[in-house]
Design a protein around this motif. Structure first.
Motif, PDB file in Angstrom:
ATOM      1  N   HIS A 185       0.805  -1.220   0.000  1.00  0.00           N
ATOM      2  CA  HIS A 185       0.000   0.000   0.000  1.00  0.00           C
ATOM      3  C   HIS A 185       0.840   1.273   0.000  1.00  0.00           C
ATOM      4  O   HIS A 185       0.311   2.373   0.104  1.00  0.00           O
ATOM      5  N   CYS A 186       2.140   1.110  -0.077  1.00  0.00           N
ATOM      6  CA  CYS A 186       3.018   2.273  -0.274  1.00  0.00           C
ATOM      7  C   CYS A 186       3.360   2.307  -1.758  1.00  0.00           C
ATOM      8  O   CYS A 186       3.154   1.336  -2.462  1.00  0.00           O
ATOM      9  N   GLY A 187       3.892   3.401  -2.217  1.00  0.00           N
ATOM     10  CA  GLY A 187       4.200   3.500  -3.641  1.00  0.00           C
ATOM     11  C   GLY A 187       5.698   3.466  -3.887  1.00  0.00           C
ATOM     12  O   GLY A 187       6.494   3.549  -2.953  1.00  0.00           O
ATOM     13  N   PRO A 188       6.081   3.331  -5.192  1.00  0.00           N
ATOM     14  CA  PRO A 188       7.500   3.427  -5.524  1.00  0.00           C
ATOM     15  C   PRO A 188       8.046   4.801  -5.118  1.00  0.00           C
ATOM     16  O   PRO A 188       7.282   5.757  -4.996  1.00  0.00           O
ATOM     17  N   VAL A 189       9.339   4.875  -4.911  1.00  0.00           N
ATOM     18  CA  VAL A 189       9.955   6.111  -4.409  1.00  0.00           C
ATOM     19  C   VAL A 189       9.898   7.203  -5.472  1.00  0.00           C
ATOM     20  O   VAL A 189      10.490   7.059  -6.543  1.00  0.00           O
ATOM     21  N   SER A 220       2.857   9.090   7.710  1.00  0.00           N
ATOM     22  CA  SER A 220       2.814   7.992   8.689  1.00  0.00           C
ATOM     23  C   SER A 220       1.497   7.977   9.469  1.00  0.00           C
ATOM     24  O   SER A 220       1.031   6.918   9.882  1.00  0.00           O
ATOM     25  N   ALA A 221       0.871   9.148   9.664  1.00  0.00           N
ATOM     26  CA  ALA A 221      -0.409   9.193  10.392  1.00  0.00           C
ATOM     27  C   ALA A 221      -1.499   8.493   9.578  1.00  0.00           C
ATOM     28  O   ALA A 221      -2.274   7.684  10.102  1.00  0.00           O
ATOM     29  N   ARG A 222      -1.510   8.791   8.276  1.00  0.00           N
ATOM     30  CA  ARG A 222      -2.516   8.170   7.420  1.00  0.00           C
ATOM     31  C   ARG A 222      -2.265   6.664   7.309  1.00  0.00           C
ATOM     32  O   ARG A 222      -3.205   5.857   7.336  1.00  0.00           O
ATOM     33  N   ALA A 223      -1.003   6.318   7.191  1.00  0.00           N
ATOM     34  CA  ALA A 223      -0.658   4.894   7.092  1.00  0.00           C
ATOM     35  C   ALA A 223      -1.152   4.146   8.333  1.00  0.00           C
ATOM     36  O   ALA A 223      -1.687   3.037   8.232  1.00  0.00           O
ATOM     37  N   GLU A 244      -4.942   3.618   8.141  1.00  0.00           N
ATOM     38  CA  GLU A 244      -5.290   2.550   7.190  1.00  0.00           C
ATOM     39  C   GLU A 244      -4.957   1.170   7.771  1.00  0.00           C
ATOM     40  O   GLU A 244      -5.746   0.232   7.661  1.00  0.00           O
ATOM     41  N   LEU A 245      -3.791   1.098   8.367  1.00  0.00           N
ATOM     42  CA  LEU A 245      -3.392  -0.170   8.980  1.00  0.00           C
ATOM     43  C   LEU A 245      -4.389  -0.573  10.058  1.00  0.00           C
ATOM     44  O   LEU A 245      -4.811  -1.727  10.136  1.00  0.00           O
ATOM     45  N   GLU A 246      -4.782   0.399  10.869  1.00  0.00           N
ATOM     46  CA  GLU A 246      -5.678   0.091  11.987  1.00  0.00           C
ATOM     47  C   GLU A 246      -7.032  -0.394  11.482  1.00  0.00           C
ATOM     48  O   GLU A 246      -7.629  -1.300  12.048  1.00  0.00           O
ATOM     49  N   LYS A 247      -7.488   0.241  10.385  1.00  0.00           N
ATOM     50  CA  LYS A 247      -8.769  -0.160   9.797  1.00  0.00           C
ATOM     51  C   LYS A 247      -8.741  -1.638   9.391  1.00  0.00           C
ATOM     52  O   LYS A 247      -9.701  -2.362   9.562  1.00  0.00           O
ATOM     53  N   HIS A 248      -7.635  -2.067   8.831  1.00  0.00           N
ATOM     54  CA  HIS A 248      -7.553  -3.430   8.319  1.00  0.00           C
ATOM     55  C   HIS A 248      -7.101  -4.455   9.333  1.00  0.00           C
ATOM     56  O   HIS A 248      -7.477  -5.616   9.265  1.00  0.00           O
ATOM     57  N   PHE A 262       8.415   9.023  12.626  1.00  0.00           N
ATOM     58  CA  PHE A 262       7.750  10.249  12.154  1.00  0.00           C
ATOM     59  C   PHE A 262       8.149  10.551  10.717  1.00  0.00           C
ATOM     60  O   PHE A 262       9.278  10.280  10.320  1.00  0.00           O
ATOM     61  N   GLY A 263       7.244  11.183  10.009  1.00  0.00           N
ATOM     62  CA  GLY A 263       7.582  11.814   8.740  1.00  0.00           C
ATOM     63  C   GLY A 263       7.860  10.847   7.602  1.00  0.00           C
ATOM     64  O   GLY A 263       7.656   9.633   7.704  1.00  0.00           O
ATOM     65  N   TYR A 264       8.354  11.423   6.518  1.00  0.00           N
ATOM     66  CA  TYR A 264       8.644  10.670   5.294  1.00  0.00           C
ATOM     67  C   TYR A 264       9.700   9.600   5.561  1.00  0.00           C
ATOM     68  O   TYR A 264      10.708   9.868   6.216  1.00  0.00           O
ATOM     69  N   ALA A 265       9.456   8.416   5.036  1.00  0.00           N
ATOM     70  CA  ALA A 265      10.422   7.333   5.253  1.00  0.00           C
ATOM     71  C   ALA A 265      10.451   6.384   4.067  1.00  0.00           C
ATOM     72  O   ALA A 265       9.478   6.278   3.316  1.00  0.00           O
ATOM     73  N   LEU A 266      11.576   5.738   3.892  1.00  0.00           N
ATOM     74  CA  LEU A 266      11.682   4.646   2.924  1.00  0.00           C
ATOM     75  C   LEU A 266      11.576   3.333   3.677  1.00  0.00           C
ATOM     76  O   LEU A 266      12.104   3.203   4.779  1.00  0.00           O
ATOM     77  N   LEU A 267      10.866   2.380   3.082  1.00  0.00           N
ATOM     78  CA  LEU A 267      10.748   1.063   3.705  1.00  0.00           C
ATOM     79  C   LEU A 267      11.528   0.042   2.871  1.00  0.00           C
ATOM     80  O   LEU A 267      11.343  -0.043   1.665  1.00  0.00           O
ATOM     81  N   PHE A 268      12.382  -0.702   3.538  1.00  0.00           N
ATOM     82  CA  PHE A 268      13.174  -1.753   2.886  1.00  0.00           C
ATOM     83  C   PHE A 268      12.676  -3.112   3.395  1.00  0.00           C
ATOM     84  O   PHE A 268      12.923  -3.461   4.552  1.00  0.00           O
TER      85      PHE A 268
END
Ligand code: ZN
Length: 321
Positions: free
Chosen positions: A113-117, A147-150, A153-157, A178-184
């Motif tokens: 549910h995240c997008g490409p960088v 991250s707040a929106r994420a 969404e996570l909590e909903k599911h 917090f804030g913008y992050a990259l996920l590996f």
């Protein structure tokens, strides 16, 4: 924080005590001390040391992680609106630390549910680390913008309990970074067994699911290699990706403290080259690897990047030059 306590003892986070644990905590006094290196302090000091952040950021991390409400300090002077929970929270979730377990299903869902960088913050980071966009895609690197929106969404599911169980939140209803992050993502076959979060908008640089031991990154690569092949052991995930991009087989072990002796066996068949970062932690990483393999009469060579650089810096410099 990646420290596994046995009773009140653990391996020091600095990675010098590969033989016997020298790190102790006193739950009564809420302090810790390492009898190996002499470091000691309270909870805030521990967060400062491990995450390499200042006092305020360490306090914020503790607040967000342990559900201390109403004490959040805006980061970097930037005001942030905080939706506060007004009703008291159930006590049970706060008195004892929940035991976290890897949650491949939830991690995979989050990644999907995240997008490409795309944001320049992320693309600049990847480029500086010698990682081209196609290479990032190949390794499933994605960006998490909000991250707040994420979290919502996570909590909903999945529900708050499951997010906490996966090590991604404390008892406050928010992600632990917090804030913008990259996920590996760390893949084990088709499953995502772990995530490393590289925060690019807070002074806490890295976050990994709390209470979950850090696996080896790109471990499945071992099964594709012929015995005797060259294999690089990097200290950071971006380093390993950058090396792979340069056509060199690489795995990443996230620092000396996360190295597990059981990995030695899997690594023995290969022609090993350790690539520590060019800093003090890198030196410990190198000593740790050298000790582990010496105990098995296995030779390992080291390539040490110039001071203050890591492998991906060197690759990026070569590419961008
Ligand atoms: Zn120590």
């Amino acid at each position: 924080m990646g420290i596994t306590l046995r009773g009140n003892k653990a391996m020091c986070f600095k990675g010098h005590d590969t033989a016997s644990p020298s790190f102790t905590v006193s739950k009564a006094r809420n302090t810790w001390r390492c009898f190996g290196c002499g470091e000691h302090g309270d909870a805030i000091a521990l967060v400062r040391k491990i995450h390499g952040v200042g006092f305020m950021d360490a306090c914020n991390w503790l607040c967000s992680h342990f559900g201390i409400i109403g004490s959040e300090v805006p980061l970097g002077g930037r005001a942030r609106s905080i939706a506060r929970v007004t009703s008291p929270k159930p006590v049970d979730s706060q008195t004892s630390a929940p035991s976290a377990r890897p949650d491949p299903e939830l991690y995979a869902w989050l990644i999907a549910h995240c997008g490409p960088v795309k944001a320049s913050l992320g693309t600049t980071y990847l480029q500086a680390h010698g990682i081209a966009p196609e290479l990032a895609l190949k390794f499933g690197v994605v960006e998490l913008v909000n991250s707040a929106r994420a979290y919502r969404e996570l909590e909903k599911h999945w529900g708050a309990e499951r997010i906490r169980g996966a090590g991604l939140s404390g008892s406050r209803r928010a992600l632990s970074w917090f804030g913008y992050a990259l996920l590996f993502p760390f893949k084990s076959g088709a499953a995502t067994e772990y995530l490393q979060v590289r925060c690019l908008e807070s002074s806490m640089k890295f976050f990994g699911p709390s209470g979950i031991p850090k696996p080896m990154f790109n471990r499945h690569r071992l099964s594709q290699l012929q015995p005797g092949s060259l294999l690089h052991i990097c200290e950071g995930v971006p380093d390993a990706i950058a090396m792979e991009g340069a056509g060199l087989a690489a795995v990443a072990v996230l620092g000396a403290t996360s190295f597990r002796s059981e990995w030695v066996e899997e690594l023995l068949p290969f022609n090993l080259v350790g690539i520590p970062d060019g800093d003090a932690a890198g030196e410990k990483f190198m000593k740790c690897l050298a000790n582990e393999f010496r105990a098995r009469s296995k030779s390992i060579r080291f390539v040490i990047p110039p001071e203050g650089m890591d492998a991906s810096d060197v690759i990026a410099r070569g590419k961008n030059a």
